[in-house]
Motif scaffolding. Structure first.
Motif, mmCIF file in Angstrom:
data_model
loop_
_atom_site.group_PDB
_atom_site.id
_atom_site.type_symbol
_atom_site.label_atom_id
_atom_site.label_comp_id
_atom_site.label_asym_id
_atom_site.label_seq_id
_atom_site.Cartn_x
_atom_site.Cartn_y
_atom_site.Cartn_z
ATOM 1 N N TYR A 7 38.895 37.279 37.938
ATOM 2 C CA TYR A 7 37.681 37.783 38.597
ATOM 3 C C TYR A 7 37.380 39.197 38.115
ATOM 4 C CZ TYR A 7 38.395 33.968 41.919
ATOM 5 O OH TYR A 7 38.558 32.742 42.490
ATOM 6 N N ILE A 8 38.374 40.068 38.215
ATOM 7 C CA ILE A 8 38.192 41.467 37.825
ATOM 8 C C ILE A 8 37.712 41.556 36.384
ATOM 9 C CG2 ILE A 8 39.479 43.536 37.167
ATOM 10 C CD1 ILE A 8 40.400 43.879 39.727
ATOM 11 N N GLU A 9 38.359 40.808 35.504
ATOM 12 C CA GLU A 9 38.051 40.947 34.082
ATOM 13 C C GLU A 9 36.659 40.473 33.721
ATOM 14 O OE1 GLU A 9 41.431 39.319 32.065
ATOM 15 O OE2 GLU A 9 42.500 41.230 32.237
ATOM 16 N N GLY A 16 40.239 48.197 44.759
ATOM 17 C CA GLY A 16 40.336 48.025 43.309
ATOM 18 C C GLY A 16 41.690 48.503 42.791
ATOM 19 N N ALA A 17 42.140 49.674 43.264
ATOM 20 C CA ALA A 17 43.423 50.220 42.822
ATOM 21 C C ALA A 17 44.575 49.332 43.287
ATOM 22 C CB ALA A 17 43.601 51.648 43.346
ATOM 23 N N ILE A 18 44.495 48.824 44.512
ATOM 24 C CA ILE A 18 45.562 47.952 45.037
ATOM 25 C C ILE A 18 45.641 46.668 44.210
ATOM 26 C CG2 ILE A 18 46.298 46.543 47.026
ATOM 27 C CD1 ILE A 18 45.051 48.766 48.837
ATOM 28 N N ILE A 19 44.468 46.106 43.865
ATOM 29 C CA ILE A 19 44.447 44.873 43.077
ATOM 30 C C ILE A 19 44.971 45.131 41.657
ATOM 31 C CG2 ILE A 19 42.997 43.046 42.097
ATOM 32 C CD1 ILE A 19 41.038 43.606 44.500
ATOM 33 N N ARG A 20 44.549 46.261 41.054
ATOM 34 C CA ARG A 20 45.024 46.562 39.687
ATOM 35 C C ARG A 20 46.540 46.740 39.672
ATOM 36 N NH1 ARG A 20 40.144 49.033 39.394
ATOM 37 N NH2 ARG A 20 40.874 51.021 40.160
ATOM 38 N N GLU A 21 47.072 47.357 40.737
ATOM 39 C CA GLU A 21 48.517 47.536 40.816
ATOM 40 C C GLU A 21 49.218 46.171 40.907
ATOM 41 O OE1 GLU A 21 49.816 50.233 43.915
ATOM 42 O OE2 GLU A 21 51.906 49.636 43.554
ATOM 43 N N GLY A 72 30.973 57.353 41.448
ATOM 44 C CA GLY A 72 31.796 58.511 41.792
ATOM 45 C C GLY A 72 32.462 58.406 43.156
ATOM 46 N N LYS A 73 32.523 57.194 43.713
ATOM 47 C CA LYS A 73 33.172 56.998 45.017
ATOM 48 C C LYS A 73 34.638 57.415 44.990
ATOM 49 C CE LYS A 73 32.827 52.543 45.215
ATOM 50 N NZ LYS A 73 32.140 52.072 43.997
ATOM 51 N N GLY A 74 35.328 56.982 43.966
ATOM 52 C CA GLY A 74 36.769 57.232 43.892
ATOM 53 C C GLY A 74 37.083 58.720 43.875
ATOM 54 N N GLY A 84 34.119 40.911 35.825
ATOM 55 C CA GLY A 84 33.164 41.729 36.587
ATOM 56 C C GLY A 84 32.708 41.072 37.875
ATOM 57 N N ALA A 85 33.385 40.006 38.264
ATOM 58 C CA ALA A 85 33.052 39.326 39.517
ATOM 59 C C ALA A 85 33.871 39.920 40.654
ATOM 60 C CB ALA A 85 33.357 37.834 39.391
ATOM 61 N N LEU A 86 33.512 39.565 41.887
ATOM 62 C CA LEU A 86 34.284 40.014 43.035
ATOM 63 C C LEU A 86 35.467 39.091 43.261
ATOM 64 C CD1 LEU A 86 31.489 40.953 45.613
ATOM 65 C CD2 LEU A 86 32.806 42.479 44.127
HETATM 66 P P1 ADP Z 1 34.473 50.252 40.781
HETATM 67 O O1 ADP Z 1 34.137 50.888 42.095
HETATM 68 O O2 ADP Z 1 34.355 51.191 39.651
HETATM 69 O O3 ADP Z 1 33.782 48.935 40.568
HETATM 70 P P2 ADP Z 1 36.981 49.276 41.816
HETATM 71 O O4 ADP Z 1 38.304 49.761 41.392
HETATM 72 O O5 ADP Z 1 36.515 49.609 43.183
HETATM 73 O O6 ADP Z 1 35.989 49.859 40.732
HETATM 74 O O7 ADP Z 1 36.895 47.680 41.668
HETATM 75 C C1 ADP Z 1 37.240 47.009 40.485
HETATM 76 C C2 ADP Z 1 37.165 45.505 40.676
HETATM 77 O O8 ADP Z 1 38.087 45.090 41.704
HETATM 78 C C3 ADP Z 1 35.830 44.962 41.148
HETATM 79 O O9 ADP Z 1 34.929 44.759 40.076
HETATM 80 C C4 ADP Z 1 36.254 43.631 41.814
HETATM 81 O O10 ADP Z 1 36.499 42.641 40.869
HETATM 82 C C5 ADP Z 1 37.573 44.009 42.470
HETATM 83 N N1 ADP Z 1 37.376 44.452 43.864
HETATM 84 C C6 ADP Z 1 37.659 45.686 44.367
HETATM 85 N N2 ADP Z 1 37.353 45.767 45.676
HETATM 86 C C7 ADP Z 1 36.835 44.557 46.022
HETATM 87 C C8 ADP Z 1 36.309 44.000 47.225
HETATM 88 N N3 ADP Z 1 36.225 44.720 48.350
HETATM 89 N N4 ADP Z 1 35.874 42.709 47.195
HETATM 90 C C9 ADP Z 1 35.954 41.972 46.081
HETATM 91 N N5 ADP Z 1 36.426 42.432 44.922
HETATM 92 C C10 ADP Z 1 36.871 43.710 44.862
#
Ligand code: ADP
Ligand code: ZN
Length: 213
Positions: free
Chosen positions: A56-58, A36-41, A16-18, A60-62
């Motif tokens: 990475y995102i897909e 996360g929002a910036i990367i998705r955009e 619930g951070k967002g 579940g990795a960082l």
């Molecule tokens: P949630 O908080 O629900 O995991 P986010 O939108 O914050 O969703 O993040 C989604 C994905 O974006 C993460 O699983 C990761 O892959 C990537 N991400 C976001 N922020 C970071 C970060 N600070 N470092 C590395 N990866 C990140």
């Protein structure tokens, strides 16, 4: 004069951070910054950074530290961050937190929103996001006033990384890579813990209390 708030929100994906970030952002008129929002955009727009982050995102990795550190450096340099900001989803690793220190960013508050993994796994199925404007909803906890659609009119969709198998991986990544940040910030005397509640309003009240003392 109100004090300046430079807040980090910690917490597992789906804690619930967002949602809290948006509420605090409105109340204090400071930007909520979600990596996360910036990367998705960026993925949506097909930029070079987006392309490199996608796999990475897909899974579940960082996304690699240097990528997100670059994103945050650029974002915090913008003028709307001068009077405070909320970081939602950054830092997520100890090197990212160290990079913030190195940039000279003086964090005033760190709040960890804590929710048991079982509850998170149950919750994630209801998350919805607008592909057009990025607004987020939850079928149960925060329904869109426009039903299946976003208030902007576009369809609401389920994020591909909210798939249960990917969520389990994201939780594991959280415990391994991000949870150590609680110690990092506790040692600086900045950490406050908020137990995430069943009702959104109750979590909001506790978060508010953690911020105002
Ligand atoms: P949630 O908080 O629900 O995991 P986010 O939108 O914050 O969703 O993040 C989604 C994905 O974006 C993460 O699983 C990761 O892959 C990537 N991400 C976001 N922020 C970071 C970060 N600070 N470092 C590395 N990866 C990140
Ligand atoms: Zn929308």
């Amino acid at each position: 004069m109100a004090r300046i708030i430079k807040l980090i929100l910690l917490g597992a994906p789906g804690a619930g951070k967002g949602t809290q970030a948006e509420i605090i952002s409105e109340k204090y008129a400071i930007p909520a910054i979600s990596t996360g929002a910036i990367i998705r955009e960026a993925i949506q727009n097909g930029t070079e950074m987006g392309l490199s982050a996608k796999s990475y995102i897909e899974s579940g990795a960082l996304v690699p530290d240097e990528v997100v550190i670059g994103i945050i450096k650029d974002r915090l340099a913008q003028s709307d961050c001068e009077n405070g900001f909320i970081l939602d989803g950054f830092p997520r690793t100890v090197p990212q937190a160290a990079a913030l220190d190195k940039m000279g960013v003086e964090i005033t508050d760190v709040i960890s929103i804590e929710v048991p993994d079982e509850r998170i796994l149950k919750r994630m199925g209801g998350r919805r996001v607008c592909k057009k404007c990025g607004a987020t909803f939850h079928t149960e906890y925060k329904p869109s006033p426009n039903g299946d659609k976003c208030p902007c009119g576009a369809e609401l969709t389920i994020r591909s990384d909210d798939d249960p198998a990917v969520v389990a991986q994201r939780l594991e990544t959280y415990h391994e890579m991000t949870e150590p940040l609680k110690d990092f910030y506790a040692q600086k005397g900045l950490l406050k813990i908020v137990e995430g509640q069943e009702e959104l309003e109750d979590t909001t009240a506790l978060t508010q209390k953690a911020l105002e003392g």
